[in-house]
Design a protein around this motif. Sequence first.
Motif, PDB file in Angstrom:
ATOM      1  N   TYR A 294      -2.316  20.231 -23.550  1.00 22.10           N
ATOM      2  CA  TYR A 294      -3.725  20.397 -23.903  1.00 22.10           C
ATOM      3  C   TYR A 294      -4.348  21.504 -23.057  1.00 22.10           C
ATOM      4  O   TYR A 294      -3.855  21.851 -21.972  1.00 22.10           O
ATOM      5  CB  TYR A 294      -4.525  19.122 -23.625  1.00 22.10           C
ATOM      6  CG  TYR A 294      -4.129  17.900 -24.404  1.00 22.10           C
ATOM      7  CD1 TYR A 294      -4.650  17.653 -25.670  1.00 22.10           C
ATOM      8  CD2 TYR A 294      -3.258  16.954 -23.854  1.00 22.10           C
ATOM      9  CE1 TYR A 294      -4.318  16.500 -26.372  1.00 22.10           C
ATOM     10  CE2 TYR A 294      -2.913  15.805 -24.548  1.00 22.10           C
ATOM     11  CZ  TYR A 294      -3.445  15.585 -25.806  1.00 22.10           C
ATOM     12  OH  TYR A 294      -3.115  14.454 -26.500  1.00 22.10           O
ATOM     13  N   LEU A 296      -7.850  21.812 -21.085  1.00 23.72           N
ATOM     14  CA  LEU A 296      -9.054  21.114 -20.624  1.00 23.72           C
ATOM     15  C   LEU A 296     -10.176  22.139 -20.525  1.00 23.72           C
ATOM     16  O   LEU A 296     -10.026  23.184 -19.893  1.00 23.72           O
ATOM     17  CB  LEU A 296      -8.808  20.475 -19.263  1.00 23.72           C
ATOM     18  CG  LEU A 296     -10.025  19.874 -18.564  1.00 23.72           C
ATOM     19  CD1 LEU A 296     -10.473  18.602 -19.266  1.00 23.72           C
ATOM     20  CD2 LEU A 296      -9.733  19.591 -17.088  1.00 23.72           C
ATOM     21  N   LEU A 328     -10.529  17.825 -24.405  1.00 19.73           N
ATOM     22  CA  LEU A 328      -9.155  18.286 -24.601  1.00 19.73           C
ATOM     23  C   LEU A 328      -8.977  18.935 -25.966  1.00 19.73           C
ATOM     24  O   LEU A 328      -9.438  18.418 -26.983  1.00 19.73           O
ATOM     25  CB  LEU A 328      -8.164  17.130 -24.473  1.00 19.73           C
ATOM     26  CG  LEU A 328      -8.025  16.460 -23.107  1.00 19.73           C
ATOM     27  CD1 LEU A 328      -6.925  15.411 -23.153  1.00 19.73           C
ATOM     28  CD2 LEU A 328      -7.763  17.466 -22.009  1.00 19.73           C
TER      29      LEU A 328
END
Length: 448
Positions: A294, A296, A328
């Motif tokens: 992911y 952030l 995310l």
Amino acid sequence: MKKSIFLLLLLQFFFISAQDHLSGLNTSKRVGLLNVSNNPAELSNLSSKYEVNLFSVSAIVSNNIVGFNDIVDGENLEDLLFKGNGRVNFRVDSEIYGPGFAMRLKKWSFGFNTKGYIKASVVDVNPSLGDAILNQAIQSIGGATTIKNDYNQRLNGTTWGEVGLSVARNLYATDTKKLSAGVTLKLLFPGSYANFGVGQFSGTITNNTDKQTITDANANLNFAYSGNLANSFVDFSDYSRSVFGGLNGVAADFGINYQWKSKDKEEYKLNLGAAVKNIGKMTFKSDNNSSINYELDITGSEVLDLNKFNNIESLQGIEEILIKEGFLTKTDGGNADFKVNLPAVFTGYADVKVISKFYLTLYTQQKLNDNGKNDQIITQNVVSVTPRLSFKNFELFSSWADNEISGTTGGFGLRICGFYLGSSSILTALSSDTKQADFYLGFQYGLR
């Protein structure tokens, strides 16, 4: 995140079991399956025609911040770990040898062994970020700290088992010289896995009266988990219940050995060896498998309240909160099988006969992969020197090492017939509060 979520695991593991395993013993003149684990070519040097290993346990706790006395005391350990300025590394590493057998047959030698691994690591964690997440206490009330890191920080736990099938052959032999080569094929049985990677983190952490927050933050995150460690990685039982899984991987060790022997052939003058170990990877498969990367992103007026992570005991729980908060963005990966690299290393050693029954061993272990990669199981670089007094049924030795994580360690071990025990850090623990604690014990025997 629950306070001490990972450190509690490390401490529990230390007190029930206590990364150079079996230091000094795995280069013993009395050659058994432990030597073969260090270098498969040593299979040609078995001290007996038949060798049997019943059991062996080796466990290490090492870090680069706190001393042995602080680890044992356990008071304010989280505060001590994250109050410095450098990256925090804290690791637990255990190897459990099961039944094994080996034999010599003319120029050939054959063997098999069984082994289980339990590893848990905190890798290169920024102390300010670790303090905020684990302790919810950074500087004073109202204080703010801006962090910008250009490396990957990891929490990682791994369990797996293996069955090793070894073969070695004498390539050249005279009355005083011998050259051998060997290989071990490892069948891998991955158990459980968990990895939380935080790469390229930048952001501001603020400690207010009622809560701890992160703002203006960006990072590359990796959440990967499989088996028992998907649901929790706090308790040692989450690790010990799942050491052996299904057969899902292979690896290999390759080694070479040279001996210069005395004319009586009972003792060598020089024993040289080198090996490349753990070349391979394994695939984790379970119903709750997940490995996702992911980005952030916390921008503008957005705020991440760290209190939301209180009492969370799994990576999956952390992931769900961040997704729910909208911080995310998935970049790749998914709920599918994923591969993990074994801790590949190069090992080299020279065992020299100084005078009758007295030997000196020089040893090195150098990692071949990058510990910062999310799909990599952790290991460390080690250089050691071991003086030893060696008789047929008795051996006393003292290993002194420079370890990448814990610095200088010194200990001693002994072998009485097939029984052995020791610690590579007990002397420095008693004299200088070393940053490592370890022990090993086991039993092997030979049959003519």
